[in-house]
Design a protein around this motif. Structure first.
Motif, PDB file in Angstrom:
ATOM      1  N   LEU A  64       0.832  -1.194   0.000  1.00  0.00           N
ATOM      2  CA  LEU A  64       0.000   0.000   0.000  1.00  0.00           C
ATOM      3  C   LEU A  64       0.874   1.254   0.000  1.00  0.00           C
ATOM      4  O   LEU A  64       0.609   2.215  -0.727  1.00  0.00           O
ATOM      5  CB  LEU A  64      -0.940  -0.006   1.201  1.00  0.00           C
ATOM      6  CG  LEU A  64      -1.966   1.126   1.285  1.00  0.00           C
ATOM      7  CD1 LEU A  64      -2.824   1.173   0.024  1.00  0.00           C
ATOM      8  CD2 LEU A  64      -2.838   0.963   2.531  1.00  0.00           C
ATOM      9  N   LYS A  65       1.928   1.244   0.806  1.00  0.00           N
ATOM     10  CA  LYS A  65       2.855   2.379   0.830  1.00  0.00           C
ATOM     11  C   LYS A  65       3.489   2.605  -0.532  1.00  0.00           C
ATOM     12  O   LYS A  65       3.652   3.747  -0.984  1.00  0.00           O
ATOM     13  CB  LYS A  65       3.952   2.142   1.873  1.00  0.00           C
ATOM     14  CG  LYS A  65       3.534   2.412   3.308  1.00  0.00           C
ATOM     15  CD  LYS A  65       4.720   2.244   4.250  1.00  0.00           C
ATOM     16  CE  LYS A  65       4.372   2.665   5.664  1.00  0.00           C
ATOM     17  NZ  LYS A  65       5.526   2.527   6.575  1.00  0.00           N
ATOM     18  N   GLN A  66       3.835   1.514  -1.199  1.00  0.00           N
ATOM     19  CA  GLN A  66       4.437   1.642  -2.523  1.00  0.00           C
ATOM     20  C   GLN A  66       3.473   2.306  -3.494  1.00  0.00           C
ATOM     21  O   GLN A  66       3.849   3.206  -4.250  1.00  0.00           O
ATOM     22  CB  GLN A  66       4.845   0.265  -3.039  1.00  0.00           C
ATOM     23  CG  GLN A  66       5.490   0.296  -4.420  1.00  0.00           C
ATOM     24  CD  GLN A  66       5.981  -1.064  -4.855  1.00  0.00           C
ATOM     25  OE1 GLN A  66       6.494  -1.849  -4.071  1.00  0.00           O
ATOM     26  NE2 GLN A  66       5.806  -1.369  -6.136  1.00  0.00           N
ATOM     27  N   ARG A  67       2.207   1.888  -3.477  1.00  0.00           N
ATOM     28  CA  ARG A  67       1.228   2.462  -4.389  1.00  0.00           C
ATOM     29  C   ARG A  67       0.947   3.933  -4.067  1.00  0.00           C
ATOM     30  O   ARG A  67       0.656   4.731  -4.944  1.00  0.00           O
ATOM     31  CB  ARG A  67      -0.088   1.669  -4.355  1.00  0.00           C
ATOM     32  CG  ARG A  67       0.005   0.277  -4.915  1.00  0.00           C
ATOM     33  CD  ARG A  67       0.514   0.239  -6.346  1.00  0.00           C
ATOM     34  NE  ARG A  67      -0.383   0.916  -7.277  1.00  0.00           N
ATOM     35  CZ  ARG A  67      -0.018   1.900  -8.092  1.00  0.00           C
ATOM     36  NH1 ARG A  67       1.225   2.350  -8.087  1.00  0.00           N
ATOM     37  NH2 ARG A  67      -0.882   2.451  -8.915  1.00  0.00           N
ATOM     38  N   LEU A  68       1.026   4.280  -2.788  1.00  0.00           N
ATOM     39  CA  LEU A  68       0.732   5.655  -2.377  1.00  0.00           C
ATOM     40  C   LEU A  68       1.959   6.559  -2.418  1.00  0.00           C
ATOM     41  O   LEU A  68       1.859   7.739  -2.091  1.00  0.00           O
ATOM     42  CB  LEU A  68       0.120   5.657  -0.973  1.00  0.00           C
ATOM     43  CG  LEU A  68      -1.224   4.913  -0.830  1.00  0.00           C
ATOM     44  CD1 LEU A  68      -1.753   5.029   0.603  1.00  0.00           C
ATOM     45  CD2 LEU A  68      -2.264   5.431  -1.825  1.00  0.00           C
ATOM     46  N   GLY A  69       3.106   6.004  -2.791  1.00  0.00           N
ATOM     47  CA  GLY A  69       4.287   6.838  -3.023  1.00  0.00           C
ATOM     48  C   GLY A  69       5.149   7.083  -1.814  1.00  0.00           C
ATOM     49  O   GLY A  69       5.958   8.017  -1.809  1.00  0.00           O
ATOM     50  N   TYR A  70       5.050   6.256  -0.776  1.00  0.00           N
ATOM     51  CA  TYR A  70       5.897   6.436   0.403  1.00  0.00           C
ATOM     52  C   TYR A  70       7.358   6.140   0.069  1.00  0.00           C
ATOM     53  O   TYR A  70       8.263   6.816   0.544  1.00  0.00           O
ATOM     54  CB  TYR A  70       5.452   5.496   1.522  1.00  0.00           C
ATOM     55  CG  TYR A  70       4.252   5.957   2.308  1.00  0.00           C
ATOM     56  CD1 TYR A  70       4.358   6.292   3.659  1.00  0.00           C
ATOM     57  CD2 TYR A  70       2.993   6.045   1.712  1.00  0.00           C
ATOM     58  CE1 TYR A  70       3.252   6.699   4.394  1.00  0.00           C
ATOM     59  CE2 TYR A  70       1.879   6.456   2.437  1.00  0.00           C
ATOM     60  CZ  TYR A  70       2.017   6.782   3.781  1.00  0.00           C
ATOM     61  OH  TYR A  70       0.920   7.192   4.498  1.00  0.00           O
ATOM     62  N   THR A  71       7.596   5.082  -0.710  1.00  0.00           N
ATOM     63  CA  THR A  71       8.966   4.653  -0.997  1.00  0.00           C
ATOM     64  C   THR A  71       9.504   5.322  -2.250  1.00  0.00           C
ATOM     65  O   THR A  71      10.634   5.804  -2.272  1.00  0.00           O
ATOM     66  CB  THR A  71       9.022   3.125  -1.145  1.00  0.00           C
ATOM     67  OG1 THR A  71       7.998   2.700  -2.069  1.00  0.00           O
ATOM     68  CG2 THR A  71       8.776   2.450   0.196  1.00  0.00           C
ATOM     69  N   PHE A  72       8.743   5.346  -3.321  1.00  0.00           N
ATOM     70  CA  PHE A  72       9.096   6.096  -4.526  1.00  0.00           C
ATOM     71  C   PHE A  72       7.803   6.458  -5.240  1.00  0.00           C
ATOM     72  O   PHE A  72       6.810   5.747  -5.164  1.00  0.00           O
ATOM     73  CB  PHE A  72      10.033   5.308  -5.451  1.00  0.00           C
ATOM     74  CG  PHE A  72       9.482   3.988  -5.910  1.00  0.00           C
ATOM     75  CD1 PHE A  72       8.742   3.893  -7.082  1.00  0.00           C
ATOM     76  CD2 PHE A  72       9.696   2.833  -5.167  1.00  0.00           C
ATOM     77  CE1 PHE A  72       8.233   2.682  -7.512  1.00  0.00           C
ATOM     78  CE2 PHE A  72       9.187   1.613  -5.589  1.00  0.00           C
ATOM     79  CZ  PHE A  72       8.456   1.535  -6.758  1.00  0.00           C
ATOM     80  N   LYS A  73       7.840   7.574  -5.891  1.00  0.00           N
ATOM     81  CA  LYS A  73       6.611   8.134  -6.475  1.00  0.00           C
ATOM     82  C   LYS A  73       6.425   7.616  -7.898  1.00  0.00           C
ATOM     83  O   LYS A  73       7.134   8.020  -8.816  1.00  0.00           O
ATOM     84  CB  LYS A  73       6.672   9.660  -6.439  1.00  0.00           C
ATOM     85  CG  LYS A  73       6.644  10.197  -5.012  1.00  0.00           C
ATOM     86  CD  LYS A  73       6.928  11.680  -4.958  1.00  0.00           C
ATOM     87  CE  LYS A  73       6.857  12.161  -3.517  1.00  0.00           C
ATOM     88  NZ  LYS A  73       7.798  11.412  -2.643  1.00  0.00           N
ATOM     89  N   ASP A  74       5.491   6.711  -8.026  1.00  0.00           N
ATOM     90  CA  ASP A  74       5.175   6.139  -9.329  1.00  0.00           C
ATOM     91  C   ASP A  74       3.656   6.068  -9.445  1.00  0.00           C
ATOM     92  O   ASP A  74       3.048   5.040  -9.202  1.00  0.00           O
ATOM     93  CB  ASP A  74       5.798   4.753  -9.476  1.00  0.00           C
ATOM     94  CG  ASP A  74       5.515   4.146 -10.848  1.00  0.00           C
ATOM     95  OD1 ASP A  74       5.037   4.887 -11.735  1.00  0.00           O
ATOM     96  OD2 ASP A  74       5.751   2.944 -11.024  1.00  0.00           O
ATOM     97  N   TYR A  75       3.074   7.194  -9.802  1.00  0.00           N
ATOM     98  CA  TYR A  75       1.615   7.275  -9.915  1.00  0.00           C
ATOM     99  C   TYR A  75       1.158   7.238 -11.373  1.00  0.00           C
ATOM    100  O   TYR A  75      -0.017   7.431 -11.673  1.00  0.00           O
ATOM    101  CB  TYR A  75       1.111   8.591  -9.304  1.00  0.00           C
ATOM    102  CG  TYR A  75       1.574   8.851  -7.889  1.00  0.00           C
ATOM    103  CD1 TYR A  75       1.299   7.959  -6.868  1.00  0.00           C
ATOM    104  CD2 TYR A  75       2.286  10.010  -7.568  1.00  0.00           C
ATOM    105  CE1 TYR A  75       1.711   8.212  -5.566  1.00  0.00           C
ATOM    106  CE2 TYR A  75       2.695  10.277  -6.267  1.00  0.00           C
ATOM    107  CZ  TYR A  75       2.409   9.371  -5.272  1.00  0.00           C
ATOM    108  OH  TYR A  75       2.808   9.622  -3.985  1.00  0.00           O
ATOM    109  N   ALA A  76       2.074   6.982 -12.281  1.00  0.00           N
ATOM    110  CA  ALA A  76       1.805   7.190 -13.701  1.00  0.00           C
ATOM    111  C   ALA A  76       0.647   6.345 -14.217  1.00  0.00           C
ATOM    112  O   ALA A  76       0.406   5.218 -13.761  1.00  0.00           O
ATOM    113  CB  ALA A  76       3.056   6.896 -14.517  1.00  0.00           C
ATOM    114  N   PHE A  77      -0.040   6.895 -15.185  1.00  0.00           N
ATOM    115  CA  PHE A  77      -1.064   6.179 -15.938  1.00  0.00           C
ATOM    116  C   PHE A  77      -0.335   5.156 -16.806  1.00  0.00           C
ATOM    117  O   PHE A  77       0.516   5.512 -17.617  1.00  0.00           O
ATOM    118  CB  PHE A  77      -1.851   7.172 -16.793  1.00  0.00           C
ATOM    119  CG  PHE A  77      -3.012   6.580 -17.535  1.00  0.00           C
ATOM    120  CD1 PHE A  77      -4.126   6.107 -16.859  1.00  0.00           C
ATOM    121  CD2 PHE A  77      -3.001   6.521 -18.925  1.00  0.00           C
ATOM    122  CE1 PHE A  77      -5.200   5.576 -17.544  1.00  0.00           C
ATOM    123  CE2 PHE A  77      -4.069   5.998 -19.620  1.00  0.00           C
ATOM    124  CZ  PHE A  77      -5.180   5.519 -18.930  1.00  0.00           C
ATOM    125  N   SER A  78      -0.654   3.873 -16.612  1.00  0.00           N
ATOM    126  CA  SER A  78       0.115   2.802 -17.248  1.00  0.00           C
ATOM    127  C   SER A  78      -0.712   2.034 -18.269  1.00  0.00           C
ATOM    128  O   SER A  78      -1.939   2.008 -18.217  1.00  0.00           O
ATOM    129  CB  SER A  78       0.631   1.817 -16.185  1.00  0.00           C
ATOM    130  OG  SER A  78       1.464   2.475 -15.258  1.00  0.00           O
TER     131      SER A  78
END
Length: 264
Positions: free
Chosen positions: A133-147
């Motif tokens: 969940l943290k990964q998806r929400l950008g805690y570790t690195f910000k990867d919110y891109a439309f894929s």
């Protein structure tokens, strides 16, 4: 031009056009690769195959690949045909954020996406679900891109298909912070599962794992990956679905690029 990945026939035609070769020459190329790197070999190295096809593409490409087909799978609660990153979808007034708000779930962006239940910030743990969940929400690195994916044919056999049909991926990591099954059940009941196909300028995308490529390199990469896919259809058909090519849009995607939309 672009590589039309809708069907095998159209993929092959795109290869003929981009490399100025015919069917026999394509078959000979695939066979040469097989004899050189796989036949009578104990180990088949994908990197060596990639390099073999990539060198061929660099020496034979005759058309500029200035666009790519970008296939996106998602459930939608509305008819919005634009493509947004996860940060925008959760923190702005969208159909998804409004739906989640009915269950007391809201999100705000402060260096990363923070999750709130009934206006109280959720402290996310470092267990399996929490880390994801943290990964998806950008805690570790910000990867919110439309894929999206580069290849449309046979997409229902793609591993991600089963994930996407169940709704946004992060839904699977909400437990134990939120365990109301109705949220997912009602979302599936009220939403429609779509396949969107956009035709994007190659400058607007990055290939996952190959983010360093410039536009010329992206052209070579797209045709190389297409040759690899055709190779596996011929020699290792069970391996085709392991060859997914994932792309990420550098920005939100406007519906002006949409060329096809179907209900799955």
């Amino acid at each position: 031009m672009y590589i039309n990945t809708t069907t095998i026939d159209l993929i092959e035609k795109s290869v003929y056009d981009s490399l100025n070769i015919n069917k026999q020459e394509l078959d000979d190329l695939l066979e040469e690769c097989y004899n050189l790197l796989q036949n009578d070999h104990h180990v088949f190295m994908l990197d060596e195959q990639y390099d073999f096809f990539n060198e061929y593409v660099r020496n034979h490409i005759v058309e500029e690949i200035d666009k790519v087909m970008f296939i996106h799978l998602s459930r939608r609660l509305d008819q919005d045909n634009n493509g947004y990153g996860l940060d925008y979808v959760l923190t702005h007034e969208t159909s998804l954020s409004q739906y989640l708000k009915k269950y007391g779930l809201t999100f705000r962006y402060e260096n990363h996406i923070k999750m709130y239940i009934d206006d109280k910030e959720v402290i996310i743990h470092n267990d399996y679900s929490g880390r994801n969940l943290k990964q998806r929400l950008g805690y570790t690195f910000k990867d919110y891109a439309f894929s999206g994916y580069a290849f449309c044919e046979n997409i229902i056999d793609n591993d991600y298909y089963e994930v996407a049909v169940g709704g946004p991926e992060f839904f699977g990591y909400l437990y134990p912070y939120f365990d109301d099954d109705a949220l997912i059940d009602q979302f599936i009941n009220k939403s429609v599962f779509y396949q969107f196909i956009y035709l994007l300028p190659i400058d607007n995308i990055e290939f996952e794992g190959y983010e360093e490529l410039d536009n010329q390199g992206k052209q070579y990469h797209m045709v190389t990956k297409t040759l690899q896919r055709l190779y596996f259809y011929k020699y290792e058909p069970d391996f085709v679905n392991e060859m997914s090519v994932i792309m990420k849009s550098k920005n939100d995607v406007s519906e002006k690029y949409l060329i096809n939309k179907v209900v799955l």
